[in-house]
Design a protein around this motif. Structure first.
Motif: not given
Ligand code: NG6
Ligand code: CA
Length: 513
Positions: A326-353
């Motif tokens: 089985t050829i198993f391809v894994f990828c993403s559709d586009n690059g990352p975004v941190i805050d894309d519209g909800y207050q989910d604390q993605a930025l505050e909790l990045l912790n250097g990531h």
């Protein structure tokens, strides 16, 4: 199991090949006599810096790391576009999305944007005798122009463009309608409670984020203030279809289960499964098994959930003895975004990531982090594990797989922009393609050739309105030497007018087709 012509083992990609250029020591096995299954798993908004196999240290993705360790792991692979709809369109049609009008981020009631006359990658697999399935995030529209009717058989659907089976999220998890569609029918719909969807104005009397913020459990940071479903305000308005609404916490379980079912059902014949995860797109709502587990908030938790999904698919292949061929391809559709519209604390909790690693921009952008993606190809029977540094674009997957199957891409209108890069795709060769073309949110194009990247001049906004992401639009031409300046800090267009001329001419040539 079906037996195929022994010719199969003589096809260009079928022979066991060397890891990124080195001679192979493995002997050919009988597996290579049968057409390989293909699983194309495309994650949503996942960054090249989000996985431990790409250097992330604050989060661990053991299943994806294992996949990478057993396959060809690309370090210079790109999506065609920095948002979902055009990126997926390019992959499945082999045509640059910017050649067609309606390929921007699709609303949840968009028409099917792939013409049913188009010979898609799924059509190719079907013609080659594969069982074909689409599971998970779709985001390429459904139904005819003028708005999808979710209350009857939705036509055209993915079954009109090469898929035998579909179980899909019509658009994104932040867009209405919040329902799954299986083979043209909304799953679990009560005919006495029909669905109405609108993207221009409110329909029905369900609360909205704007009018009833007190009902909201995940607050928006940008937009996302229309109909509230499961306590989450979405983009667009809907009413009806109560019994069909998905439970956000269960989406990963549901689509992973459907993907496993598809594999099990087709274990005795070659299959092509296109699977789109909703992870790690907003709203990021992990199942309780993953909630709080990353220490990085829900953005980290859904990366763990995504890794679990990949592990489940790998385990299913192992348990059926299918992993080898089985050829198993894994990828993403586009690059990352941190805050894309909800207050989910993605930025505050990045912790250097660092989801973007050292790259500039992110989702929506013409800069590197907009389209640079993790990209892994595993095929134990046909590939030697290696790191692949060659330049590669998702637009070329279609023609590369066609070459593997010895499938003619004729007439020339079939996958017109896709080039046979099979040797690179399989890690056999590390030269890579001559050039690749990418698109940002505003259809500004950039071209990379060798170490040079040219971004065409654009009068569009420099900054994306909601996310404040740098879009890479500039009225002046931009030229970066990405081998010495991968973070695109130094626009050297003025110092290298001849290179600007050459690359802009090449880009115009690509545009002309
Ligand atoms: C944007 C949305 C964003 C996301 C994106 C599509 C707002 C403010 N932003 O318009 O949240 O849904 O569209 O993302 O509404 S994609 O990965 O599917 O392309
Ligand atoms: Ca996306």
């Amino acid at each position: 199991m079906k037996q195929f012509s022994p010719l199969w083992s003589l096809l260009p990609g079928a022979a066991l090949i060397a890891g990124c250029g080195n001679p192979s020591k493995k002997e050919a096995t009988d597996h290579t006599r049968q057409k390989p299954n293909v699983i194309y798993l495309i994650a949503d908004d996942l960054g090249i810096g989000d996985l431990s196999c790409y250097g992330a240290t604050k989060i661990s993705t053991p299943n994806i790391d294992r996949l990478a360790g057993q396959g060809v792991q690309f370090t210079n692979a790109y999506a065609t576009s920095s948002t979902s709809t055009p990126s997926r369109f390019g992959l499945l049609t082999g045509m640059y999305p910017w050649r067609q009008e309606n390929t921007g981020i699709a609303p949840g009631n968009s028409e099917l944007i792939i013409d049913t006359a188009c010979v898609t990658m799924a059509d190719m697999f079907k013609a080659e005798g594969y069982a074909t399935g689409a599971v998970g995030k779709w985001h390429l529209g459904l139904g005819p122009k003028g708005g999808t009717d979710f209350n009857h058989l939705i036509k055209p659907n993915t079954q009109d463009i090469g898929f035998d089976y579909e179980y899909i999220i019509p658009a994104t998890v932040d867009r209405v309608p919040c329902v799954f569609v299986e083979n043209g029918h909304v799953v679990g719909l009560d005919p006495n409670d029909p669905i109405t969807v609108n993207y221009n104005h409110k329909v029905g009397d369900w609360p909205t984020g704007l009018e009833n913020p007190e009902f909201v459990k995940l607050k928006p940071s940008q937009g996302h203030n229309n109909t509230i479903v499961n306590g989450i305000p979405r983009i667009g308005w809907m009413t009806g279809g109560k019994s069909a609404l998905w439970v956000d916490e269960d989406i990963a379980d549901v689509i992973t289960g459907k993907a496993k079912d598809f594999i099990i059902k087709h274990k005795d014949e070659p299959f092509f499964m296109y699977m789109g995860t909703q992870d790690v797109h907003v709203p990021r709502v992990p199942h309780a098994r993953f909630a709080g587990k990353s220490g990085m908030g829900t953005r980290g938790d859904v990366i763990l959930q995504l890794d679990w999904t990949v592990g489940e698919i790998m385990n299913t292949l192992d348990s059926l003895n299918l992993a080898d061929n089985t050829i198993f391809v894994f990828c993403s559709d586009n690059g990352p975004v941190i805050d894309d519209g909800y207050q989910d604390q993605a930025l505050e909790l990045l912790n250097g990531h660092t989801p973007m690693k050292q790259y500039r921009g992110g989702k929506y952008s013409a800069y590197e982090a907009g389209t640079r993606i993790p990209f892994i190809v595993r095929w134990p029977a046909g590939i030697q594990p290696c790191k692949q540094q060659a330049l590669f674009s998702m637009i070329d997957v279609y023609a590369s797989l066609a070459a593997l199957l010895n499938h003619p891409l004729t007439p020339a209108t079939v996958a017109p922009d896709s080039r046979d890069q099979l040797a690179t795709f399989l890690g056999k060769d590390n030269t890579g393609c001559d050039y690749i073309v990418q698109q940002n949110l505003n259809n500004t194009l950039s071209i990379i050739q060798g170490t040079w990247k040219y971004i065409e001049p654009s009068d569009k906004p420099a900054i994306e309105h909601w996310t404040k992401m740098e879009l890479g639009n500039d009225p002046k031409p931009q030229l970066y030497n990405i081998s010495i300046d991968p973070s695109e800090k130094d626009n050297v267009a003025a110092a290298h007018p001849e290179m600007v001329k050459e690359l802009s001419a090449l880009l115009e040539q690509v545009k002309a087709g």
